[in-house]
Motif scaffolding. Structure first.
Motif, PDB file in Angstrom:
ATOM      1  N   TRP A  55       2.454   1.428   9.600  1.00  0.00           N
ATOM      2  CA  TRP A  55       1.878   1.036   8.320  1.00  0.00           C
ATOM      3  C   TRP A  55       1.643   2.280   7.470  1.00  0.00           C
ATOM      4  O   TRP A  55       0.939   3.213   7.886  1.00  0.00           O
ATOM      5  CB  TRP A  55       0.558   0.301   8.518  1.00  0.00           C
ATOM      6  CG  TRP A  55       0.729  -1.095   9.041  1.00  0.00           C
ATOM      7  CD1 TRP A  55       0.633  -1.513  10.330  1.00  0.00           C
ATOM      8  CD2 TRP A  55       1.027  -2.255   8.251  1.00  0.00           C
ATOM      9  NE1 TRP A  55       0.857  -2.861  10.412  1.00  0.00           N
ATOM     10  CE2 TRP A  55       1.100  -3.349   9.152  1.00  0.00           C
ATOM     11  CE3 TRP A  55       1.248  -2.474   6.903  1.00  0.00           C
ATOM     12  CZ2 TRP A  55       1.382  -4.641   8.742  1.00  0.00           C
ATOM     13  CZ3 TRP A  55       1.522  -3.752   6.477  1.00  0.00           C
ATOM     14  CH2 TRP A  55       1.590  -4.822   7.375  1.00  0.00           C
ATOM     15  N   PHE A  56       2.239   2.285   6.287  1.00  0.00           N
ATOM     16  CA  PHE A  56       1.987   3.355   5.331  1.00  0.00           C
ATOM     17  C   PHE A  56       0.788   2.941   4.483  1.00  0.00           C
ATOM     18  O   PHE A  56       0.791   1.874   3.866  1.00  0.00           O
ATOM     19  CB  PHE A  56       3.207   3.596   4.444  1.00  0.00           C
ATOM     20  CG  PHE A  56       4.442   3.968   5.206  1.00  0.00           C
ATOM     21  CD1 PHE A  56       4.434   5.039   6.091  1.00  0.00           C
ATOM     22  CD2 PHE A  56       5.625   3.256   5.048  1.00  0.00           C
ATOM     23  CE1 PHE A  56       5.571   5.396   6.794  1.00  0.00           C
ATOM     24  CE2 PHE A  56       6.768   3.601   5.739  1.00  0.00           C
ATOM     25  CZ  PHE A  56       6.740   4.676   6.631  1.00  0.00           C
ATOM     26  N   LYS A  57      -0.251   3.802   4.440  1.00  0.00           N
ATOM     27  CA  LYS A  57      -1.509   3.429   3.803  1.00  0.00           C
ATOM     28  C   LYS A  57      -1.760   4.287   2.559  1.00  0.00           C
ATOM     29  O   LYS A  57      -1.638   5.520   2.606  1.00  0.00           O
ATOM     30  CB  LYS A  57      -2.670   3.577   4.796  1.00  0.00           C
ATOM     31  CG  LYS A  57      -2.518   2.692   6.036  1.00  0.00           C
ATOM     32  CD  LYS A  57      -3.649   2.897   7.020  1.00  0.00           C
ATOM     33  CE  LYS A  57      -3.454   2.021   8.263  1.00  0.00           C
ATOM     34  NZ  LYS A  57      -4.546   2.220   9.254  1.00  0.00           N
ATOM     35  N   PHE A  58      -2.145   3.608   1.494  1.00  0.00           N
ATOM     36  CA  PHE A  58      -2.478   4.271   0.226  1.00  0.00           C
ATOM     37  C   PHE A  58      -3.904   3.868  -0.145  1.00  0.00           C
ATOM     38  O   PHE A  58      -4.209   2.673  -0.255  1.00  0.00           O
ATOM     39  CB  PHE A  58      -1.532   3.839  -0.894  1.00  0.00           C
ATOM     40  CG  PHE A  58      -0.076   4.041  -0.602  1.00  0.00           C
ATOM     41  CD1 PHE A  58       0.584   5.184  -1.022  1.00  0.00           C
ATOM     42  CD2 PHE A  58       0.645   3.077   0.095  1.00  0.00           C
ATOM     43  CE1 PHE A  58       1.941   5.359  -0.768  1.00  0.00           C
ATOM     44  CE2 PHE A  58       1.987   3.246   0.358  1.00  0.00           C
ATOM     45  CZ  PHE A  58       2.641   4.394  -0.074  1.00  0.00           C
ATOM     46  N   GLU A  59      -4.781   4.832  -0.340  1.00  0.00           N
ATOM     47  CA  GLU A  59      -6.149   4.565  -0.780  1.00  0.00           C
ATOM     48  C   GLU A  59      -6.212   4.796  -2.285  1.00  0.00           C
ATOM     49  O   GLU A  59      -6.059   5.918  -2.768  1.00  0.00           O
ATOM     50  CB  GLU A  59      -7.136   5.466  -0.041  1.00  0.00           C
ATOM     51  CG  GLU A  59      -7.209   5.174   1.448  1.00  0.00           C
ATOM     52  CD  GLU A  59      -8.278   6.000   2.150  1.00  0.00           C
ATOM     53  OE1 GLU A  59      -8.912   6.836   1.449  1.00  0.00           O
ATOM     54  OE2 GLU A  59      -8.454   5.826   3.359  1.00  0.00           O
ATOM     55  N   VAL A  60      -6.438   3.693  -3.019  1.00  0.00           N
ATOM     56  CA  VAL A  60      -6.344   3.741  -4.484  1.00  0.00           C
ATOM     57  C   VAL A  60      -7.444   2.898  -5.101  1.00  0.00           C
ATOM     58  O   VAL A  60      -8.119   2.102  -4.419  1.00  0.00           O
ATOM     59  CB  VAL A  60      -4.977   3.216  -4.965  1.00  0.00           C
ATOM     60  CG1 VAL A  60      -3.851   4.131  -4.522  1.00  0.00           C
ATOM     61  CG2 VAL A  60      -4.738   1.807  -4.436  1.00  0.00           C
ATOM     62  N   ASP A  61      -7.641   3.071  -6.401  1.00  0.00           N
ATOM     63  CA  ASP A  61      -8.539   2.211  -7.164  1.00  0.00           C
ATOM     64  C   ASP A  61      -7.801   0.951  -7.572  1.00  0.00           C
ATOM     65  O   ASP A  61      -6.575   0.941  -7.727  1.00  0.00           O
ATOM     66  CB  ASP A  61      -9.051   2.945  -8.414  1.00  0.00           C
ATOM     67  CG  ASP A  61      -9.996   4.083  -8.047  1.00  0.00           C
ATOM     68  OD1 ASP A  61     -10.636   3.993  -6.995  1.00  0.00           O
ATOM     69  OD2 ASP A  61     -10.036   5.061  -8.817  1.00  0.00           O
ATOM     70  N   ASP A  62      -8.581  -0.104  -7.786  1.00  0.00           N
ATOM     71  CA  ASP A  62      -7.930  -1.362  -8.181  1.00  0.00           C
ATOM     72  C   ASP A  62      -7.278  -1.246  -9.551  1.00  0.00           C
ATOM     73  O   ASP A  62      -6.351  -1.988  -9.874  1.00  0.00           O
ATOM     74  CB  ASP A  62      -8.919  -2.531  -8.144  1.00  0.00           C
ATOM     75  CG  ASP A  62     -10.197  -2.229  -8.912  1.00  0.00           C
ATOM     76  OD1 ASP A  62     -10.324  -1.099  -9.404  1.00  0.00           O
ATOM     77  OD2 ASP A  62     -11.052  -3.120  -9.018  1.00  0.00           O
ATOM     78  N   GLU A  63      -7.747  -0.324 -10.371  1.00  0.00           N
ATOM     79  CA  GLU A  63      -7.080  -0.092 -11.658  1.00  0.00           C
ATOM     80  C   GLU A  63      -5.648   0.349 -11.444  1.00  0.00           C
ATOM     81  O   GLU A  63      -4.728  -0.116 -12.121  1.00  0.00           O
ATOM     82  CB  GLU A  63      -7.849   0.975 -12.440  1.00  0.00           C
ATOM     83  CG  GLU A  63      -7.203   1.357 -13.759  1.00  0.00           C
ATOM     84  CD  GLU A  63      -7.947   2.464 -14.482  1.00  0.00           C
ATOM     85  OE1 GLU A  63      -7.405   3.015 -15.432  1.00  0.00           O
ATOM     86  OE2 GLU A  63      -9.088   2.767 -14.055  1.00  0.00           O
ATOM     87  N   ASP A  64      -5.442   1.249 -10.459  1.00  0.00           N
ATOM     88  CA  ASP A  64      -4.084   1.691 -10.153  1.00  0.00           C
ATOM     89  C   ASP A  64      -3.262   0.567  -9.542  1.00  0.00           C
ATOM     90  O   ASP A  64      -2.051   0.479  -9.768  1.00  0.00           O
ATOM     91  CB  ASP A  64      -4.132   2.893  -9.206  1.00  0.00           C
ATOM     92  CG  ASP A  64      -4.821   4.097  -9.835  1.00  0.00           C
ATOM     93  OD1 ASP A  64      -4.683   4.266 -11.058  1.00  0.00           O
ATOM     94  OD2 ASP A  64      -5.498   4.843  -9.110  1.00  0.00           O
ATOM     95  N   LEU A  65      -3.911  -0.289  -8.758  1.00  0.00           N
ATOM     96  CA  LEU A  65      -3.190  -1.407  -8.166  1.00  0.00           C
ATOM     97  C   LEU A  65      -2.643  -2.342  -9.227  1.00  0.00           C
ATOM     98  O   LEU A  65      -1.592  -2.960  -9.047  1.00  0.00           O
ATOM     99  CB  LEU A  65      -4.116  -2.184  -7.220  1.00  0.00           C
ATOM    100  CG  LEU A  65      -4.470  -1.503  -5.894  1.00  0.00           C
ATOM    101  CD1 LEU A  65      -5.516  -2.318  -5.143  1.00  0.00           C
ATOM    102  CD2 LEU A  65      -3.232  -1.325  -5.030  1.00  0.00           C
ATOM    103  N   GLN A  66      -3.343  -2.451 -10.347  1.00  0.00           N
ATOM    104  CA  GLN A  66      -2.863  -3.299 -11.430  1.00  0.00           C
ATOM    105  C   GLN A  66      -1.783  -2.624 -12.257  1.00  0.00           C
ATOM    106  O   GLN A  66      -0.861  -3.286 -12.739  1.00  0.00           O
ATOM    107  CB  GLN A  66      -4.034  -3.692 -12.333  1.00  0.00           C
ATOM    108  CG  GLN A  66      -5.010  -4.676 -11.703  1.00  0.00           C
ATOM    109  CD  GLN A  66      -6.054  -5.128 -12.692  1.00  0.00           C
ATOM    110  OE1 GLN A  66      -6.982  -4.392 -13.035  1.00  0.00           O
ATOM    111  NE2 GLN A  66      -5.900  -6.348 -13.179  1.00  0.00           N
ATOM    112  N   ASP A  67      -1.887  -1.309 -12.422  1.00  0.00           N
ATOM    113  CA  ASP A  67      -0.945  -0.605 -13.286  1.00  0.00           C
ATOM    114  C   ASP A  67       0.361  -0.268 -12.581  1.00  0.00           C
ATOM    115  O   ASP A  67       1.439  -0.366 -13.169  1.00  0.00           O
ATOM    116  CB  ASP A  67      -1.574   0.690 -13.808  1.00  0.00           C
ATOM    117  CG  ASP A  67      -2.638   0.436 -14.862  1.00  0.00           C
ATOM    118  OD1 ASP A  67      -2.844  -0.733 -15.198  1.00  0.00           O
ATOM    119  OD2 ASP A  67      -3.259   1.403 -15.328  1.00  0.00           O
ATOM    120  N   GLU A  68       0.265   0.154 -11.319  1.00  0.00           N
ATOM    121  CA  GLU A  68       1.426   0.706 -10.622  1.00  0.00           C
ATOM    122  C   GLU A  68       2.122  -0.354  -9.774  1.00  0.00           C
ATOM    123  O   GLU A  68       1.473  -1.142  -9.098  1.00  0.00           O
ATOM    124  CB  GLU A  68       0.977   1.853  -9.700  1.00  0.00           C
ATOM    125  CG  GLU A  68       0.485   3.080 -10.429  1.00  0.00           C
ATOM    126  CD  GLU A  68       1.597   4.076 -10.653  1.00  0.00           C
ATOM    127  OE1 GLU A  68       2.709   3.852 -10.150  1.00  0.00           O
ATOM    128  OE2 GLU A  68       1.347   5.079 -11.333  1.00  0.00           O
TER     129      GLU A  68
END
Length: 916
Positions: A55-68
């Motif tokens: 599993w490749f894991k990315f720790e991000v903000d939900d703002e980035d989840l919406q944009d990217e």
């Protein structure tokens, strides 16, 4: 609300051969989100690699989840040279961010390359874990649901409609930003696709923030558009209606026939909490015609309402619309889109002012569009003025009724939407009104033009039909302000002629109302094209349409025998159409109503005094012969040719029906035999010395031949109806005499029970045998399905699928693709290139829906299809933007299972057609 994104690369299949020595591929995968990139191991010498990565894991903000988007790149490993790209997959994470959303995205995705198309498939699993975050200043809008459908979704109830929301983002276009001016096709296309994906995500997030500020939780009628401004830049726009939606229980009746997007202003107050509503579509008329103003950069050159009333003895009731011509300038700062915002604000304010002048506080069925050529851009907006009635609409009750404070009770639902919304004694224009033929209490117009679908409660006589107006106008080649001024001067007259054509064809079919009206003006360097499509119908609440009376202004030029013969042909055509469309309205005596109530004389004098100062009084009162006739005046040979072209507009063959609305007026016994197909035709004009009449004939023939091709292909499915016909026309930027695009999106429904499996014209191939020699072709067209667990994904531009019920909305599909070739002739010319590209788009859309766990796409739309060709260099490029709602639907006969699509024998296929 920070979160963790996890992705796993499982396997690939049907990869292309990248090593000619071994006829195999050494494939590996790069997984990228934001600025973080992971790589899998190289799977050597295999066209069907098995990675089974961690599993490749990315720790991000939900703002980035919406944009990217999650970007997956498949490459071929080379030891002594740069790795070769095989293709990419972009996965939108937003569908996983809803509270009711799918918990995982898992499935086979086509690997897409902008030069070679689909190049195999990759199996990916994606998960998202969100953590609670109490940061009040966060910039995400997680949890806001988006729907492309223009009606309240089937399994939801609207407890409050907040109103119109809009936003746009701008940026420089990578296609025009190469410093060394040496363009690399793959790099340019991929940079463009990635940027548009980022802008689309950012735009959706910003719209969601506005909805949260308004107190809503959903956007209905979400419409996203791309304005490719060339060297000026790139603009991504979106509009919609903010709502508060509640999930319905399984036994509740769905809400339908609400027309979004909608402006709401000065909503009448009512006692109690806010209530849901259904908009009342009413007609509206514009202010008097005014000439265009001189244009200047960043200013409107034709900010006038162009919904003009033909000057005849009968009045029309057109939609509210406005157009403006702009000169594009360079987007220097992507963070400051004020200029484009101001342009659209002008248009919207003008639309609102027209609605207010008519006593309306809302505009429903609202849409916006642009047409761009070089540095000139035409902005268009249209909708239907309406009054919303909160007094009689309580939670869970969406009745149609027209508010009139003179009466205690609302008007009957089958005629209330036809009643005029303003005070008839103080109208801003002269008109003839009659009492409603149903309730006999309120006034109705003679003709009704709207941009919405026909309300399900409306009383109609006979069947409806598709009505189209087509127009071509040549213009001189010019640059800058001179070009914008020339376009501004042509626009009012073009839309006037389009409305006149619509009125003539409506009368010729003995109908009195148009629904789903869409008018498009497309600009090229030396011509303007106009296309208006609507569904004609006879509303029994409105007066019967009068005939068409021919009048010769110059009898010396035209013999009375000639005029009489034309009149006879028109009368015969009207009689034949009444029989064809079964228009036989009930007699008033049978309804117990009596004869129509005549208009008071003093009211007519009021109309005359109101327009005494106008020079158009004599034209508005023009009438020859019968007073109830619609007059066509013959004053030159062009007018005679126009009438002849009107008469040769042939109806569909026996057994076929067509309309551009979701439901066909007069037909209700639909079956579940549904097919969707898209056709794109490109026509190159060979004669550069064509006249307006010649261009009109070519354009009309192109439209008619395209419809005839559909009738021919579907001849074995009679009786058959083509619903939701969506026509788009454009002129290429680089070819002055080429009609670039003519694209309808269609639904075909059988009007009686048939053996659908035997009747399908375009069967959908579910999976292919791995040993087949045609495995690569099969993978391109239908490679979204895992053979061990086949999921059939249906697609339709309708907001519903006949015979099924939607139980869950999984999110919107909004995808942008670019395809380029330097071997156009080898790919089958324009036809083969467009055919394969559209088929690949269908495959990729189906793959993403299946990965979400869905089995259908509703409200599907191809909003952009930009085709550019350079035949001398054997090159072509096409850009396509598609959208829709991914859903899970179940058969109405199988209410137990939420994952079944019912009988797979009822599955519709898809077909694309490109023709030169």
């Amino acid at each position: 609300m920070p979160g963790k994104l996890k992705a796993k690369i499982v396997a690939g299949r049907h990869l292309p051969v990248m090593d000619r020595a071994s006829d195999l591929t050494d494939a590996f995968v790069e997984v990228k989100f934001g600025n973080t990139t992971f790589k899998t191991d190289v799977c050597p010498k295999s066209l069907n690699p098995q990675w089974n990565s961690e599993w490749f894991k990315f720790e991000v903000d939900d703002e980035d989840l919406q944009d990217e988007p999650l970007q997956i790149t498949v490459l071929d490993h080379d030891t002594y040279s740069a790795n070769d790209a095989i293709g990419k997959v972009y996965i939108d994470i937003d569908p996983l961010l809803y509270s009711e959303a799918a918990s995982v995205i898992s499935g086979w995705f086509p690997i897409y390359d902008t030069i070679h198309g689909i190049r195999g498939e990759i199996n990916v699993i994606v998960k998202v874990e969100l953590f609670n975050d109490l940061n009040r200043f966060r910039q995400s809008s997680c949890g806001v649901k988006f729907f492309c459908t223009t009606c309240i979704p089937q399994c939801y109830r609207a407890t409050l409609v907040h109103g119109f929301v809009e936003e746009l983002v701008v940026n420089e276009d990578p296609e025009y930003q190469w410093i060394d001016r040496i363009r690399t096709p793959r790099a340019s296309n991929e940079a463009r696709q990635r940027l548009i994906s980022l802008m689309s995500g950012e735009l959706q997030r910003k719209i969601g923030l506005k909805v949260l500020e308004m107190g809503g939780n959903a956007v209905v009628g979400y419409l996203q558009c791309f304005d490719l401004e060339g060297e000026s830049g790139l603009v991504v726009r979106a509009i919609g209606t903010a709502c508060t939606l509640d999930k319905l229980s399984s036994g509740s009746a769905p809400n339908t026939n609400t027309h979004m997007p909608v402006f709401v202003e000065d909503l009448p107050s009512s006692s109690g909490p806010p209530t849901p509503f259904r908009a009342l579509p009413t007609s509206s008329s514009p202010p008097p015609f005014s000439p265009s103003k001189p244009c200047s950069r960043q200013s409107s050159s034709s900010d006038t309402d162009l919904s003009l009333t033909p000057k005849t003895g009968k009045n029309t009731w057109p939609l509210v619309s406005a157009r403006s011509v702009k000169l594009l300038d360079r987007i220097h700062n992507p963070d400051e889109p004020e200029t484009r915002d101001a342009w659209w604000e002008e248009i919207r304010q003008e639309i609102k002012s027209h609605a207010r002048a008519l006593g309306c506080h809302a505009v429903v069925g609202y849409s916006e569009s642009t047409s761009i050529c070089e540095e000139v851009c035409i902005l268009s907006a249209s909708g239907t003025a309406a009054i919303l009635n909160p007094r009689y609409m309580r939670e869970g009750c969406l009745d149609i009724g027209c508010t009139d404070h003179r009466f205690e009770e609302p008007s009957p639902p089958n005629c209330g939407f036809c009643h005029i919304p303003y005070d008839e004694l103080n109208m801003p224009f002269p008109a003839q009104l009659t009492y409603c033929y149903h309730c006999r209490r309120q006034k109705v117009p003679d003709v009704l033009f709207t941009t919405i679908d026909l309300p399900s409660e409306a009383a109609v006589a006979g069947k409806g039909c598709l009505i189209q107006a087509r127009l071509c106008r040549l213009k001189k080649k010019a640059q800058g302000e001179a070009n914008a001024t020339a376009i501004s001067n042509l626009l009012p007259f073009m839309e006037y002629e389009l409305h006149t054509q619509l009125m003539n064809k409506l009368k010729l079919r003995s109908m009195n109302a148009l629904f789903g009206l869409h008018i498009q003006i497309s600009v090229g360097e030396n011509m303007l094209l106009g296309l208006a499509s609507a569904t004609g119908v006879y509303l029994t609440a409105l007066p019967a349409p009068g005939g068409i009376q021919i009048a010769g202004k110059t009898p010396g030029d035209l013999s009375s025998e000639h005029i009489s013969s034309i009149q006879k042909r028109i009368n015969d055509t009207i009689a034949a159409n009444k029989e064809l469309y079964q228009i036989n309205p009930p007699e008033l005596a049978e309804e117990g109503v009596g004869s129509p109530i005549p208009e008071p004389r003093h009211r007519s004098r009021l109309f005359r005094s109101h327009s005494e100062s106008s020079d158009e009084l004599s034209e508005l009162d023009l009438s020859h012969g019968k007073k109830d006739a619609f007059v066509l005046e013959i004053d030159d040979t062009d007018a005679v040719e126009d009438i002849h072209s009107l008469l040769i507009d042939a109806p569909p063959p026996s057994g076929f029906y067509s309309c551009n609305t979701e439901n066909m007026p007069g037909i209700s016994n639909w079956t579940s035999g549904v097919q969707m197909f898209t056709s794109v035709r490109v026509l190159r004009l060979s004669n550069a010395n064509l006249t307006n009449q010649g261009l009109n004939k070519i354009f009309t023939d192109l439209c008619e031949n395209l419809l005839k091709s559909f009738y021919f292909k579907l001849r074995s499915m009679i009786p058959c109806c083509l619903c939701h016909l969506n026509f788009t026309v454009a002129v290429p930027e680089e070819e002055l005499i080429q009609v670039r695009q003519f694209r309808p999106s269609l639904i075909c429904q059988a009007a009686r029970a048939v053996n659908v499996e035997d009747q399908l014209q375009f069967p959908l191939e579910l999976c292919a045998d791995s040993s087949s020699s045609n495995i690569q072709t099969a993978s391109k067209i239908s490679g979204i399905f895992n053979c061990s667990s086949v999921t059939v994904v249906k697609m339709t531009p309708l907001s519903f699928l006949p015979g099924t019920r939607i139980i869950k909305y999984l999110g919107i599909i909004n995808m942008f693709f670019i395809r380029e070739t330097t071997s156009l002739r080898e790919e089958g010319g324009v036809s083969g290139f467009l055919h394969s590209f559209i088929a690949e788009v269908f495959a990729m859309v189906r793959a993403h829906v299946a990965a979400l766990g869905g089995n259908a796409v509703v409200s599907y739309s191809m909003k952009e299809c930009v085709f550019m060709e350079n035949p001398n260099k054997n090159q072509a490029q096409c850009l396509i933007n598609v959208s829709g709602d991914a859903v899970i639907c179940i058969s109405e006969t199988d209410q137990e299972s939420s994952t079944s699509t019912g009988n797979t024998g009822q599955t519709g296929g898809s077909e694309t057609d490109g023709a030169t």
